[in-house]
Design a protein around this motif. Structure first.
Motif, PDB file in Angstrom:
ATOM      1  N   ILE A  76     -27.544  -3.957   9.542  1.00 58.31           N
ATOM      2  CA  ILE A  76     -28.611  -2.984   9.354  1.00 58.31           C
ATOM      3  C   ILE A  76     -28.372  -1.766  10.229  1.00 58.31           C
ATOM      4  O   ILE A  76     -28.590  -0.636   9.803  1.00 58.31           O
ATOM      5  CB  ILE A  76     -29.981  -3.616   9.656  1.00 58.31           C
ATOM      6  N   GLY A  77     -27.903  -1.977  11.431  1.00 63.04           N
ATOM      7  CA  GLY A  77     -27.558  -0.848  12.281  1.00 63.04           C
ATOM      8  C   GLY A  77     -26.484   0.012  11.654  1.00 63.04           C
ATOM      9  O   GLY A  77     -26.530   1.229  11.712  1.00 63.04           O
ATOM     10  N   LEU A  78     -25.541  -0.617  10.977  1.00 58.76           N
ATOM     11  CA  LEU A  78     -24.507   0.126  10.264  1.00 58.76           C
ATOM     12  C   LEU A  78     -25.136   0.961   9.154  1.00 58.76           C
ATOM     13  O   LEU A  78     -24.789   2.113   8.975  1.00 58.76           O
ATOM     14  CB  LEU A  78     -23.491  -0.830   9.662  1.00 58.76           C
ATOM     15  N   LEU A 107     -14.767 -12.104   3.922  1.00 56.63           N
ATOM     16  CA  LEU A 107     -15.491 -12.912   2.936  1.00 56.63           C
ATOM     17  C   LEU A 107     -17.001 -12.800   3.131  1.00 56.63           C
ATOM     18  O   LEU A 107     -17.464 -12.487   4.225  1.00 56.63           O
ATOM     19  CB  LEU A 107     -15.095 -14.383   3.086  1.00 56.63           C
ATOM     20  N   PRO A 108     -17.760 -13.082   2.097  1.00 54.64           N
ATOM     21  CA  PRO A 108     -19.213 -13.187   2.270  1.00 54.64           C
ATOM     22  C   PRO A 108     -19.545 -14.267   3.291  1.00 54.64           C
ATOM     23  O   PRO A 108     -18.823 -15.255   3.426  1.00 54.64           O
ATOM     24  CB  PRO A 108     -19.709 -13.575   0.867  1.00 54.64           C
ATOM     25  N   ALA A 109     -20.673 -14.073   3.985  1.00 49.77           N
ATOM     26  CA  ALA A 109     -21.031 -14.965   5.092  1.00 49.77           C
ATOM     27  C   ALA A 109     -21.087 -16.425   4.659  1.00 49.77           C
ATOM     28  O   ALA A 109     -20.633 -17.320   5.378  1.00 49.77           O
ATOM     29  CB  ALA A 109     -22.370 -14.543   5.695  1.00 49.77           C
ATOM     30  N   ALA A 110     -21.646 -16.676   3.481  1.00 56.98           N
ATOM     31  CA  ALA A 110     -21.826 -18.062   3.044  1.00 56.98           C
ATOM     32  C   ALA A 110     -20.475 -18.768   2.927  1.00 56.98           C
ATOM     33  O   ALA A 110     -20.308 -19.912   3.370  1.00 56.98           O
ATOM     34  CB  ALA A 110     -22.573 -18.087   1.713  1.00 56.98           C
ATOM     35  N   GLN A 111     -19.506 -18.095   2.326  1.00 53.50           N
ATOM     36  CA  GLN A 111     -18.178 -18.701   2.179  1.00 53.50           C
ATOM     37  C   GLN A 111     -17.486 -18.817   3.526  1.00 53.50           C
ATOM     38  O   GLN A 111     -16.849 -19.826   3.837  1.00 53.50           O
ATOM     39  CB  GLN A 111     -17.336 -17.857   1.217  1.00 53.50           C
TER      40      GLN A 111
ATOM     41  N   TYR B 273     -23.770  -6.902  -3.550  1.00 55.32           N
ATOM     42  CA  TYR B 273     -23.012  -6.303  -2.451  1.00 55.32           C
ATOM     43  C   TYR B 273     -23.953  -5.797  -1.354  1.00 55.32           C
ATOM     44  O   TYR B 273     -25.112  -5.493  -1.600  1.00 55.32           O
ATOM     45  CB  TYR B 273     -22.186  -5.114  -2.959  1.00 55.32           C
ATOM     46  N   LEU B 274     -23.402  -5.695  -0.151  1.00 53.77           N
ATOM     47  CA  LEU B 274     -24.111  -4.989   0.910  1.00 53.77           C
ATOM     48  C   LEU B 274     -23.997  -3.500   0.643  1.00 53.77           C
ATOM     49  O   LEU B 274     -23.036  -3.042   0.031  1.00 53.77           O
ATOM     50  CB  LEU B 274     -23.485  -5.282   2.274  1.00 53.77           C
ATOM     51  N   THR B 275     -24.988  -2.742   1.117  1.00 61.14           N
ATOM     52  CA  THR B 275     -24.985  -1.295   0.883  1.00 61.14           C
ATOM     53  C   THR B 275     -24.922  -0.542   2.202  1.00 61.14           C
ATOM     54  O   THR B 275     -25.363  -1.023   3.240  1.00 61.14           O
ATOM     55  CB  THR B 275     -26.252  -0.858   0.137  1.00 61.14           C
ATOM     56  N   ASP B 293     -19.553  -8.721   2.459  1.00 59.82           N
ATOM     57  CA  ASP B 293     -20.047  -9.082   3.774  1.00 59.82           C
ATOM     58  C   ASP B 293     -18.860  -9.524   4.601  1.00 59.82           C
ATOM     59  O   ASP B 293     -18.440 -10.656   4.548  1.00 59.82           O
ATOM     60  CB  ASP B 293     -21.065 -10.214   3.646  1.00 59.82           C
ATOM     61  N   GLY B 294     -18.293  -8.617   5.334  1.00 61.05           N
ATOM     62  CA  GLY B 294     -17.087  -8.935   6.093  1.00 61.05           C
ATOM     63  C   GLY B 294     -17.378  -9.266   7.536  1.00 61.05           C
ATOM     64  O   GLY B 294     -16.584  -8.946   8.404  1.00 61.05           O
TER      65      GLY B 294
END
Lengths: 162, 411
Positions: A76-78, A107-111, B273-275, B293-294
């Motif tokens: 969120i800060g990003l 990778l996505p967090a879940a994976q 996707y993240l934005t 999400d890296g």
């Protein structure tokens, strides 16, 4: 008595948990901080912690949740200010192991969580499911998709540098 | 290709870990217990924030579009003070700088400036291996003077007039304003109004809700007011380029070019996707990056341009080095990205995409040779600036277009 038990668990499990959370977070300082936070929470309520059946599993779950929260706040800060990420700290690992850690970040967090906890932290599918709070079938699906995605990332990196 | 199945990995990492003293865990537990007791006591500042939060929680309040923008109430009130926190010292400049600030254990995680203003500010932290209570500080520098102030963890923004805002991450904590002499007492104006010229946006984070307060802050007059916000969306992010605001909800955006007095809705299928909203120097041009999400990196997958008529243009992106560290939209509407690859030692690369979209061309930046890492993009009242760090911890490189970089002092 309660605090003594927390300290015993700390001495027995801290290092192992940091190793596991490093696989998830990809940053050693982050892993140390989230594991420390998990122990702080246990020490804040020692009587309740003493009643937990599997203390190390409880601590690992708390640490993963803390890591998720911290990551969400950074993301969120990003989005708000495109804030800079702190420099990452790594243990002394081989090039291949560091490549895996780097690729997991893509990778996505879940994976990423499922792959790291199962393949790098050597937890069973059931243990991963309990840590993440999802059914075992969901873990298996994430492992399957995550392996494919990770392989693609690693292959792409190899081709880029070939 | 490296093997993922590595059951000895975590154990090998664990063998090199040095646990802290358990006393630190015990101390942390005591502080945590104190914080929870303080929160449960129903302190007045939190009660006031709950009133503010009521405006956000769908109580039927409409944006006050009929009132003249930026008109303050005739009865301004003081900002509620935060409850005293035993962890944090008063927000005066420290008499003595912490020793770690001059060491290689100091890491910068915030930088703010306004082009043309001399005063700059940066936030620095030291990890828990450092001695002393203050492990996070704000450094404000101008005219050869320098002040160091202990602050909570949060984001840093320039408010103008040599003043800077720290928005704490802690839920419920209001934004704090500082200048080189320490914390600035702010005056809160009653009522909500659109963002006025020269003001910047600051937020109060919620717990459960992303925000429980949004404010417009004028650094030069030390005043602040609630912002009018779109009532239809559950807010996840807000971005301001001057008075051009972009509010982000779940797969929807609300675009305003008059500080929030009016706006249009723009729905975007983010496809999971993240934005990331891109700071823009071109009024009204809005670009959203969509990526995976890296964890700590942001791998770019798509670029979306949001149009004022409610439509959007989306295209997939395939960059050789896809992890975006900074981005901005130039005055001419072209998109500039600073990226890196996935391997240690991969070079920083700068890319440009024309306003109409299409292929990315790689730029050859000048004055960029000393850059070690891309810090990010900071939004200022005079447009966005990309910031790069150098080996000299007090020196940074800045650019408004990604091509021409110049050196500035960070502290």
């Amino acid at each position: 008595m309660g605090m003594e038990w927390v300290q015993q668990c700390f001495e027995a499990s801290y290092r192992r948990l940091v190793g596991q959370l490093y696989a998830v977070c990809g940053d050693l300082t982050e892993a140390e901080e989230v594991v420390s936070e998990a122990f702080v929470r246990a020490a804040a309520r020692p009587a309740a912690f003493a009643r937990v059946d599997n203390p190390e599993a409880w601590l690992r779950t708390v640490a993963v949740n803390v890591a998720r929260t911290r990551h969400r706040r950074r993301a969120i800060g990003l989005r708000l200010h495109v804030a800079h990420e702190p420099q990452h700290r790594h243990p002394d690992l081989s090039t291949e192991r560091l490549a895996v850690v780097q690729a997991l970040r893509g990778l996505p967090a879940a994976q990423r969580e499922a792959l790291a906890l199962h393949y790098l932290a050597d937890l069973s599918v059931q243990q991963v499911a309990e840590t993440l709070g999802v059914p075992a079938g969901t873990v298996k699906a994430r492992l399957s998709r995550g392996r494919a995605a990770l392989a693609e990332l690693l292959t792409r990196e190899e081709e880029t540098h070939a | 290709m490296p093997e993922i199945d590595d059951p000895a990995f975590a154990g090998d990492v664990a063998n090199g870990v040095h646990p802290p003293a358990f006393a630190a865990i015990r101390t942390g537990a005591v502080r945590r217990t104190r914080r929870h007791r303080a929160a449960a006591a129903g302190i007045s500042a939190l009660a006031v924030l709950a009133v503010i939060g009521g405006v956000w929680l769908g109580n039927g309040a409409e944006p006050d579009a009929g009132a003249p923008a930026g008109t303050p109430s005739p009865t301004p009130s003081r900002l509620p003070t935060t409850p005293s926190d035993p962890e944090l010292p008063r927000r005066e400049p420290m008499r003595q700088e912490p020793p770690w600030l001059a060491s290689d254990r100091a890491f910068v995680d915030g930088f703010a400036m306004v082009p043309g203003e001399e005063t700059v500010a940066s936030t620095w932290f030291c990890d828990r291996r450092c001695e002393g209570a203050a492990k996070r500080v704000l450094v404000v520098s101008a005219s050869g003077r320098r002040s160091v102030i202990a602050i909570p963890r949060g984001t840093l923004t320039a408010a103008g007039g040599g003043r800077f805002i720290v928005e704490p991450y802690r839920p419920g904590a209001p934004p704090r304003v500082f200048d080189i002499d320490g914390e600035v007492a702010m005056t809160m104006e009653s009522g909500s109004s659109p963002l006025a010229a020269g003001e910047v946006v600051a937020a109060i984070s919620g717990s459960g809700l992303r925000y429980i307060g949004l404010f417009g802050i004028n650094g030069k007059t030390a005043t602040m007011h609630e912002l009018v916000v779109p009532p239809e969306i559950l807010l996840q992010a807000v971005h301001a380029d001057g008075r051009h605001l972009t509010f982000e909800g779940s797969q929807t955006f609300w675009l305003s070019d008059d500080g929030g007095a009016s706006g249009t809705r723009n729905d975007l299928d983010t496809d999971g996707y993240l934005t990331s909203l891109v700071p823009s120097a071109r009024p009204g041009t809005r670009v959203v990056l969509l990526g995976g999400d890296g964890a700590t990196l942001f791998p770019l997958q798509r670029v979306a341009r949001l149009h004022a008529d409610g439509t959007n243009t989306v295209e997939d992106v395939h960059l050789e080095s896809p992890f975006v560290l900074a981005s901005l939209v130039r005055r001419d509407g072209s998109l500039v990205l600073a990226t890196v690859g996935g391997e240690f030692g991969d070079p920083l690369r700068i890319w440009r995409q024309r306003p109409e979209g299409g292929a990315f061309e790689e730029l050859i930046p000048t004055g960029f040779e000393a850059a070690t890492d891309l810090f990010g993009t900071i939004s200022t009242s005079r447009g966005p600036i990309m910031v790069a760090t150098t080996v000299d911890r007090g020196q940074a490189l800045i650019s408004t277009d990604g091509e021409v970089w110049k050196s500035v002092r960070m502290r």
